[in-house]
Design a protein around this motif. Structure first.
Motif, short mmCIF file in Angstrom:
data_model
loop_
_atom_site.label_atom_id
_atom_site.label_comp_id
_atom_site.label_asym_id
_atom_site.label_seq_id
_atom_site.Cartn_x
_atom_site.Cartn_y
_atom_site.Cartn_z
N MET A 149 0.88 -0.95 0.01
CA MET A 149 0.09 -0.16 0.03
C MET A 149 0.84 1.22 -0.24
O MET A 149 1.71 1.49 0.62
CB MET A 149 -1.00 0.16 1.27
CG MET A 149 -1.70 1.23 1.21
SD MET A 149 -2.94 1.33 2.84
CE MET A 149 -4.15 0.08 1.88
N GLU A 151 0.93 5.75 -0.65
CA GLU A 151 -0.07 6.93 -0.35
C GLU A 151 0.93 8.03 -1.42
O GLU A 151 2.08 8.15 -1.64
CB GLU A 151 -0.05 7.16 0.69
CG GLU A 151 -0.95 8.62 1.01
CD GLU A 151 -0.34 9.80 1.17
OE1 GLU A 151 -1.14 10.84 1.19
OE2 GLU A 151 0.88 9.79 1.25
N THR A 174 -2.27 -1.92 -10.38
CA THR A 174 -2.17 -0.69 -9.58
C THR A 174 -3.67 -0.49 -9.42
O THR A 174 -4.49 -0.67 -10.33
CB THR A 174 -1.46 0.21 -9.93
OG1 THR A 174 -0.11 -0.15 -10.01
CG2 THR A 174 -1.77 1.59 -9.13
N VAL A 175 -4.11 -0.51 -8.22
CA VAL A 175 -5.57 -0.12 -7.89
C VAL A 175 -5.65 1.12 -6.91
O VAL A 175 -4.93 1.07 -5.96
CB VAL A 175 -6.21 -1.33 -7.04
CG1 VAL A 175 -7.66 -0.87 -6.87
CG2 VAL A 175 -6.06 -2.55 -8.06
N LEU A 176 -6.44 1.92 -7.30
CA LEU A 176 -6.66 3.17 -6.58
C LEU A 176 -7.77 2.61 -5.60
O LEU A 176 -9.13 2.45 -5.90
CB LEU A 176 -7.14 4.53 -7.24
CG LEU A 176 -7.54 5.48 -6.61
CD1 LEU A 176 -6.30 6.14 -5.88
CD2 LEU A 176 -8.16 6.70 -7.29
N THR A 177 -7.37 2.46 -4.21
CA THR A 177 -8.26 2.27 -3.27
C THR A 177 -9.15 3.32 -2.65
O THR A 177 -10.23 2.89 -1.85
CB THR A 177 -7.71 1.15 -2.39
OG1 THR A 177 -6.61 1.78 -1.66
CG2 THR A 177 -7.04 0.02 -2.98
N GLY A 178 -8.54 4.50 -2.55
CA GLY A 178 -9.35 5.34 -1.61
C GLY A 178 -9.02 6.86 -1.90
O GLY A 178 -7.51 6.72 -2.44
N ALA A 187 -14.77 6.63 -1.71
CA ALA A 187 -14.36 5.36 -2.40
C ALA A 187 -14.55 5.65 -3.64
O ALA A 187 -15.49 6.02 -4.23
CB ALA A 187 -15.58 4.24 -2.03
N SER A 189 -14.71 6.05 -7.55
CA SER A 189 -15.54 5.34 -8.83
C SER A 189 -14.70 6.02 -10.03
O SER A 189 -14.05 7.18 -10.15
CB SER A 189 -16.91 5.67 -9.12
OG SER A 189 -17.19 7.08 -9.10
N PHE A 202 -3.12 3.71 -2.73
CA PHE A 202 -3.08 2.65 -3.80
C PHE A 202 -2.65 1.26 -3.26
O PHE A 202 -1.90 1.41 -2.03
CB PHE A 202 -2.04 3.00 -5.08
CG PHE A 202 -2.47 4.11 -5.70
CD1 PHE A 202 -3.22 4.33 -6.86
CD2 PHE A 202 -1.73 5.44 -5.19
CE1 PHE A 202 -3.46 5.33 -7.52
CE2 PHE A 202 -2.00 6.74 -6.08
CZ PHE A 202 -2.72 6.44 -7.11
N ILE A 203 -2.93 0.00 -3.88
CA ILE A 203 -2.42 -1.21 -3.86
C ILE A 203 -1.69 -1.41 -5.06
O ILE A 203 -2.41 -1.29 -6.02
CB ILE A 203 -3.46 -2.20 -3.31
CG1 ILE A 203 -4.26 -2.23 -2.25
CG2 ILE A 203 -2.72 -3.48 -3.45
CD1 ILE A 203 -3.41 -2.03 -1.04
N THR A 204 -0.55 -1.65 -4.99
CA THR A 204 0.37 -1.72 -6.21
C THR A 204 1.54 -2.71 -5.91
O THR A 204 1.59 -3.18 -4.89
CB THR A 204 0.93 -0.57 -6.59
OG1 THR A 204 1.59 -0.48 -7.98
CG2 THR A 204 1.84 0.10 -5.44
#
Length: 235
Positions: A149, A151, A174-178, A187, A189, A202-204
């Protein structure tokens, strides 16, 4: 959820209280589980034992627990417990505390560790996060660096400030989580817009870390030292 925590110092007790508050079942294992220490977390179950002995872990019912937390102040104990939990008792998830940052490289699946938590690393990340705009800051690592994770506070001059999330070509894996905006979590969209000074979570993966930082904050990336390459063992 049933959780077994080894180490009933301030860290272990704090974790136990939070889990109990969320209505989980907690067993604390500690060699010094005297009446005074037990009274500090009276709602938990307690076992006075050595967390590195298989007989003690059998008595603790590790085979029936969902998570084992190795929270002692001794990295050797935390590694041995994680390994026994995985190999001897098939515990689904292990979380291990890293006391000495030089030992982080050992806390991986080879030692049965699913998640390693390094207090010095977290404190460093929080300091960097508080003062850095445009720099990617590592907050947490999963599975010894396979995923993490991170930031970033989006700088005013970012080429994607004002863009829709769905229009940003984030690197693979890579995912934008917040998004944290004005202290409130969002959250995201695809239709949400990124605004300057948004805190992006992010989770990457490490292999695209540089690409992600360059994408959102070109020209700001600082050279990072390679981590995990020091084979010195301070255990």
């Amino acid at each position: 959820m049933r959780v077994v925590i080894a180490g009933a110092g301030s860290v272990g007790r704090s974790i136990a209280r939070e889990l109990l508050r969320n209505e989980h079942h907690v067993l604390l294992i500690d060699r010094d589980a005297d009446a005074e220490r037990v009274a500090k977390v009276p709602d938990a179950s307690w076992l006075q034992a050595d967390a590195c002995e298989i007989d003690s872990l059998s008595e603790a019912g590790l085979a029936d627990c969902d998570v084992v937390v190795a929270a002692t102040g001794d990295d050797k104990v935390n590694l041995v417990l994680s390994l026994l939990a995985k190999t001897e008792f098939g515990v689904p998830r292990t979380v291990a505390r890293v006391n000495n940052p030089r030992n982080e490289w050992m806390f991986d699946e080879a030692w049965g560790v699913d998640v390693a938590v390094s207090t010095p690393r977290l404190m460093t990340a929080l300091v960097e996060e508080a003062v850095s705009v445009g720099d990617l800051v590592r907050i947490f690592e999963f599975q010894q660096g396979k995923a993490m994770m991170v930031e970033m506070t989006l700088p005013v001059g970012s080429p994607y400030a004002g863009s829709r999330v769905g229009d940003v070509p984030f690197p693979g894996s890579t995912v934008l989580t917040g998004i944290i905006r004005e202290g409130l979590p969002i959250a995201p969209s695809r239709d949400d817009a990124l605004e300057p000074l948004d805190e992006l979570l992010f989770i990457t993966t490490p292999d695209v870390e540089a690409e992600l930082e360059t994408l959102l904050s070109p020209g700001q990336r600082h050279k990072r030292e390679t981590e995990g390459g020091d084979d010195d063992d301070d255990l």
